[in-house]
Design a protein around this motif. Sequence first.
Motif, PDB file in Angstrom:
ATOM      1  N   LEU A 255       6.172  12.669   4.189  1.00 51.32           N
ATOM      2  CA  LEU A 255       6.791  11.525   4.853  1.00 51.32           C
ATOM      3  C   LEU A 255       6.409  10.186   4.218  1.00 51.32           C
ATOM      4  CD1 LEU A 255       6.457  12.535   8.616  1.00 51.32           C
ATOM      5  CD2 LEU A 255       8.479  12.681   7.158  1.00 51.32           C
ATOM      6  N   LEU A 256       5.588  10.204   3.190  1.00 57.29           N
ATOM      7  CA  LEU A 256       5.139   8.951   2.587  1.00 57.29           C
ATOM      8  C   LEU A 256       6.302   8.119   2.055  1.00 57.29           C
ATOM      9  CD1 LEU A 256       1.957  10.113   0.627  1.00 57.29           C
ATOM     10  CD2 LEU A 256       2.061   8.979   2.855  1.00 57.29           C
ATOM     11  N   GLY A 257       7.304   8.776   1.538  1.00 55.23           N
ATOM     12  CA  GLY A 257       8.413   8.069   0.897  1.00 55.23           C
ATOM     13  C   GLY A 257       9.311   7.299   1.837  1.00 55.23           C
ATOM     14  N   VAL A 258       9.218   7.537   3.145  1.00 57.49           N
ATOM     15  CA  VAL A 258      10.052   6.790   4.088  1.00 57.49           C
ATOM     16  C   VAL A 258       9.256   5.708   4.815  1.00 57.49           C
ATOM     17  CG1 VAL A 258      11.640   8.706   4.431  1.00 57.49           C
ATOM     18  CG2 VAL A 258       9.691   8.445   5.991  1.00 57.49           C
ATOM     19  N   SER A 259       7.971   5.604   4.524  1.00 61.17           N
ATOM     20  CA  SER A 259       7.145   4.583   5.158  1.00 61.17           C
ATOM     21  C   SER A 259       7.350   3.249   4.460  1.00 61.17           C
ATOM     22  CB  SER A 259       5.671   4.984   5.095  1.00 61.17           C
ATOM     23  OG  SER A 259       4.862   4.013   5.718  1.00 61.17           O
TER      24      SER A 259
END
Length: 270
Positions: A255-259
């Motif tokens: 989920l890092l890429g949508v933070s």
Amino acid sequence: MSKIINYYNQFDEWGRLEREPIEFQVNWHYIKKYLPKEGAILDNGAGPGKYSMELAREGFRVTLTDLTPRLVDIAETKAVELGLRDAFDDFQAADATDLSSLESGRFDAALMLGPLYHLQYGKDRIKAVQELHRVTKQDGIVFVAFMPRSKHILSSLQSPHNWKPNDSMDAIAEFADSGCFNHADEGRFTGAYYFNIGEIKPFMEANGFETLELIGSNVGAMLSKESLSYWNERGESERQKLLRLFIEKAADPYLLGVSSHLLYIGRKKD
């Protein structure tokens, strides 16, 4: 740098963290998890000092630096208003790439939650991290914020008119390659640099840090205002459950890429 100073002279960064509390609350959860029990802390690129005030409340000795003199003045005023001025060793206007006014190995922990957003040249990003390394004690903990390139690509696709010149596929492709963003509209967030997520840990480790954790400061950043309003209107219990979910999912690498922001946590190693 003058454009960046001008931007922050007119932007309410303290208010942003009040209006968007999830980022602050998630970051603070992980910062508290890794902070030493006591000692001297540097808040480098602190803006108006939102994190500094919390560190002062926790009993740390705090030194605050920021590129923008106005924000340094606001931070000192806030500290006085909150009765926390005695917890601060210093307030300085300083460039993150040159902390020569601070002695080596002074701090038990250090925050750098903004400067890397605006250093578009690789040599400057290296200087900033090397300076952070220099002023931190051996085995001291650092907290460094990054903006992920993938999220800004998604934001540009979702709201192209809000992120000019990323309102064409050619411009987005160029951004995806370079990570550099200069807003076409005067006075908007500009002079920015966004990292590819896979580059963050190697970058920090190459400059003397052992990685402890990389988390997403707000994995719910893609939620609409309407979605957030729905959960907020369901009461404090639901809000707290939502926050706990974001804290739990912050460490999910998928989920890092949508933070909207990332928080790197590392330990100084020679």
